[in-house]
Design a protein around this motif. Structure first.
Motif, PDB file in Angstrom:
ATOM      1  N   ASP A  40      37.805  44.059  26.337  1.00 21.98           N
ATOM      2  CA  ASP A  40      38.078  44.397  27.729  1.00 21.98           C
ATOM      3  C   ASP A  40      37.556  45.800  28.031  1.00 21.98           C
ATOM      4  O   ASP A  40      37.959  46.771  27.389  1.00 21.98           O
ATOM      5  CB  ASP A  40      39.588  44.322  27.965  1.00 21.98           C
ATOM      6  CG  ASP A  40      39.968  44.440  29.421  1.00 21.98           C
ATOM      7  OD1 ASP A  40      39.166  44.973  30.221  1.00 21.98           O
ATOM      8  OD2 ASP A  40      41.072  43.988  29.766  1.00 21.98           O
ATOM      9  N   THR A  42      37.500  46.916  31.379  1.00 14.93           N
ATOM     10  CA  THR A  42      37.920  47.137  32.763  1.00 14.93           C
ATOM     11  C   THR A  42      38.345  48.592  32.940  1.00 14.93           C
ATOM     12  O   THR A  42      39.005  49.167  32.068  1.00 14.93           O
ATOM     13  CB  THR A  42      39.100  46.213  33.106  1.00 14.93           C
ATOM     14  OG1 THR A  42      38.749  44.885  32.750  1.00 14.93           O
ATOM     15  CG2 THR A  42      39.450  46.281  34.582  1.00 14.93           C
ATOM     16  N   ARG A  51      38.978  41.935  35.874  1.00 14.10           N
ATOM     17  CA  ARG A  51      38.740  42.268  34.468  1.00 14.10           C
ATOM     18  C   ARG A  51      37.256  42.150  34.156  1.00 14.10           C
ATOM     19  O   ARG A  51      36.574  41.235  34.609  1.00 14.10           O
ATOM     20  CB  ARG A  51      39.525  41.314  33.563  1.00 14.10           C
ATOM     21  CG  ARG A  51      39.296  41.580  32.079  1.00 14.10           C
ATOM     22  CD  ARG A  51      40.146  40.733  31.224  1.00 14.10           C
ATOM     23  NE  ARG A  51      39.634  39.366  31.215  1.00 14.10           N
ATOM     24  CZ  ARG A  51      39.978  38.448  30.332  1.00 14.10           C
ATOM     25  NH1 ARG A  51      40.851  38.741  29.410  1.00 14.10           N
ATOM     26  NH2 ARG A  51      39.479  37.247  30.380  1.00 14.10           N
TER      27      ARG A  51
END
Length: 137
Positions: A40, A42, A51
């Motif tokens: 991830d 983000t 995301r």
């Protein structure tokens, strides 16, 4: 891919580390699962707060599992030996009309069960322990 017979999904083991695969005998059910762990990335500037994932990153793994009855002394002994020695083994999963997956796996679970009026059954779980090779059919 058209419908396939479940018995054609084979799990094979190379007990000597060469290229002489033997089918793990007596398996009544078999399963292979592939997973990729996403990364991830983000942040506060991600569009619409959706995301974001980093492509090509993360950990990939495969799990093989099966259950049944051991009908073959060679595959039974090889599976037990790999488990109790904690060694990696070279396994191959043959998926009909798809291909084969070959590579190192560790036997992470080996369970035995039995009813007083039935046969001894086993369940096993294998986890990938390195790069796998896929060969399409």
């Amino acid at each position: 891919m058209a419908a396939q017979r479940g018995k054609d999904l084979l799990l094979k083991l190379d007990p000597d580390g060469g290229s002489n695969f033997i089918t793990v005998a007596g398996l009544r059910t078999r399963r292979i699962a592939f997973n990729a762990e996403p990364v991830d990335v983000t942040d506060a500037e991600s569009a619409g707060r959706w995301r974001e994932l980093l492509g090509g990153a993360g950990v990939q793994r495969a799990s093989l599992s099966g259950s049944g009855i051991f009908k073959d002394a060679a595959s039974d002994a090889a599976m037990r030996q790999l488990f109790f020695e904690g060694r990696l083994g070279t396994f191959q999963a043959v998926i009909p009309d798809f291909g084969s997956i070959t590579g190192p796996f560790q036997v992470t679970a080996l369970e035995f069960a039995g009813e007083h009026n039935g046969e001894v059954t086993f369940e096993m779980t294998l986890e990938s322990a390195g790069a796998l090779e896929f060969v399409a059919q």
